[in-house]
Design an enzyme around this catalytic site. Sequence first.
Site, PDB file in Angstrom:
ATOM      1  N   CYS A  75      28.901 -23.271 -25.031  1.00  9.42           N
ATOM      2  CA  CYS A  75      28.755 -23.909 -26.434  1.00  9.42           C
ATOM      3  C   CYS A  75      28.969 -25.486 -26.292  1.00  9.42           C
ATOM      4  O   CYS A  75      29.967 -26.078 -25.760  1.00  9.42           O
ATOM      5  CB  CYS A  75      30.142 -23.463 -27.604  1.00  9.42           C
ATOM      6  SG  CYS A  75      29.704 -24.235 -29.101  1.00  9.42           S
ATOM      7  N   GLN A 290      36.199  -4.932 -40.077  1.00  9.06           N
ATOM      8  CA  GLN A 290      36.478  -5.777 -38.920  1.00  9.06           C
ATOM      9  C   GLN A 290      35.314  -6.564 -38.340  1.00  9.06           C
ATOM     10  O   GLN A 290      34.180  -6.139 -38.649  1.00  9.06           O
ATOM     11  CB  GLN A 290      36.426  -4.416 -37.743  1.00  9.06           C
ATOM     12  CG  GLN A 290      37.658  -3.468 -37.606  1.00  9.06           C
ATOM     13  CD  GLN A 290      38.791  -4.282 -37.192  1.00  9.06           C
ATOM     14  OE1 GLN A 290      38.879  -5.461 -36.719  1.00  9.06           O
ATOM     15  NE2 GLN A 290      39.950  -3.548 -37.218  1.00  9.06           N
ATOM     16  N   TYR A 319      48.145   0.517 -44.695  1.00  5.47           N
ATOM     17  CA  TYR A 319      47.580  -0.530 -44.662  1.00  5.47           C
ATOM     18  C   TYR A 319      46.223  -0.253 -44.447  1.00  5.47           C
ATOM     19  O   TYR A 319      45.470  -0.662 -43.705  1.00  5.47           O
ATOM     20  CB  TYR A 319      48.114  -1.633 -43.631  1.00  5.47           C
ATOM     21  CG  TYR A 319      49.677  -1.933 -43.548  1.00  5.47           C
ATOM     22  CD1 TYR A 319      50.278  -2.639 -44.473  1.00  5.47           C
ATOM     23  CD2 TYR A 319      50.505  -1.231 -42.716  1.00  5.47           C
ATOM     24  CE1 TYR A 319      51.631  -2.733 -44.389  1.00  5.47           C
ATOM     25  CE2 TYR A 319      51.783  -1.108 -42.504  1.00  5.47           C
ATOM     26  CZ  TYR A 319      52.305  -2.159 -43.381  1.00  5.47           C
ATOM     27  OH  TYR A 319      53.805  -2.051 -43.540  1.00  5.47           O
ATOM     28  N   GLU A 340      47.588   1.108 -49.612  1.00  5.41           N
ATOM     29  CA  GLU A 340      47.131  -0.103 -49.566  1.00  5.41           C
ATOM     30  C   GLU A 340      47.677  -0.840 -50.759  1.00  5.41           C
ATOM     31  O   GLU A 340      47.878  -0.403 -51.895  1.00  5.41           O
ATOM     32  CB  GLU A 340      45.610  -0.358 -49.460  1.00  5.41           C
ATOM     33  CG  GLU A 340      45.010  -1.650 -49.707  1.00  5.41           C
ATOM     34  CD  GLU A 340      45.455  -2.491 -48.530  1.00  5.41           C
ATOM     35  OE1 GLU A 340      45.872  -3.593 -48.876  1.00  5.41           O
ATOM     36  OE2 GLU A 340      45.516  -2.200 -47.225  1.00  5.41           O
ATOM     37  N   CYS A 412      46.802  -6.318 -34.045  1.00  2.55           N
ATOM     38  CA  CYS A 412      46.219  -7.506 -33.650  1.00  2.55           C
ATOM     39  C   CYS A 412      47.185  -8.580 -33.120  1.00  2.55           C
ATOM     40  O   CYS A 412      46.857  -9.638 -33.077  1.00  2.55           O
ATOM     41  CB  CYS A 412      45.346  -8.163 -34.780  1.00  2.55           C
ATOM     42  SG  CYS A 412      46.508  -8.330 -36.291  1.00  2.55           S
TER      43      CYS A 412
END
EC number: 2.1.1.190
Length: 454
Positions: A75, A290, A319, A340, A412
């Site tokens: 890039c 996602q 969640y 949630e 994550c």
Amino acid sequence: MRENIHNGDRLELTVDALAFGGRGVARAEGFVFFVEGALPGQRVEAQITSVKKRFAEAETVRLLESGPHDVKPFCPHYGKCGGCDLQDMDQAGQLLWKRRFVSDSLSRLGGEETPEVLETVPSPDSLHFRNKMEFAFSGGGSERNLSLGLHKRGSDESIVNVEACGLQSPLAMDIVIRAREFCRDSGVPSWNPRTRKGLWRFLVVREGRATGQVMVHLITSAGPGAAVARALGAQLMEALPAVTTFVHSERRAPSAIAFGERVVATLGPGVIEDEVLGIRYRISPDSFFQTNTGAAERLYAKARDYAALSGEQTVWDLYCGSGGLSLVMAQAAGRVVGFETVESAVEDARANAKLNGIGNCEFVAGDVRDMIASRGERPDVVITDPPRKGMHEDVVQAIAKAAPKRIVYVSCNPATLSRDVALLSQSYRLVEACPVDMFPHSAHVECVALLELK
């Protein structure tokens, strides 16, 4: 050695590891250096930027010797833009170090002496894999100096006008370039967080990789601007037929988050759809999905394998967002209950269940801690996919009290995963963890772990 190190000093350092976050780690005479822009195996000349009690921070000034995984970045913006931090490391090196991030974290923070960590599952695509990117505005007005792009590395304010990006599709880049020119020509300035004046704030491009549908979500400040925002949407949809919907939202809160508080106008249906493992998902402007569809399939498949469902079990999905994992599990479970906090996400989850004709899912909105603590039933399997900060300690305790046979933890953040594994260790043993490369060319790593009741 600390007494001999000062800000501005230059040292020659050999980098022997990669820290979570992407900085190189070097050691000299028992002192640790975290070196920005350096990779394992390299020897660099580095300038000290900060000296702490037990370590120093530095920036690479000059590469003296290359490392075994060095490659040329693809890039033109690499090094300036904050979107990537490992473009100069080959894929083999990235996968190796992401596995080590998870393993080291489980050892240091999770109390696991020899954690079983599988090799990192690669993303099916290492280029053009993102189905969503958020772009920020700055500047503008009569000087036509408006910028639309990604944040400069290390800055929350400066914006790099991205002209090419290997993470998103060429179509998404075309949308950004056209939107930037339109907003410059409009003469309307972007939102200024200091004066709290101006219009343009964020442009979000979302793509349904399985459907080809594209959403452009424009987020502006509140007040006059609906007409010029609608004109931008109309122009994009006319010029690019692949753009199937345009949504204009307002945000009054000063915090720099690409999240609309009120939808002002919609061109087209206002949603797009995508597909993972045969499940169709409706994606609204602010719903979670996602960002790498291909890698999400591999992540969800691993989570499904760990759940080991036979058609009779009760599954809790904590969640659950818009029902991504819930609907995958529902195909092999007796029933699934998704929990949630965000009401709009629950509405999306219910709509997604209806869209797929899945009737054995229940979705409830509210504080996850309170809901599972008062549920009054014992699930067979708990799926949990918390935000980066991990699970609240009360949620961990409620899970332990419910005593499911298996916990499938999607994370994550290896640090908070490891912390929660340690909190659960009295009742559960970690069977194994599997890293998934959801974000190639970044130091971020997704992981799915299996814990079993002792």
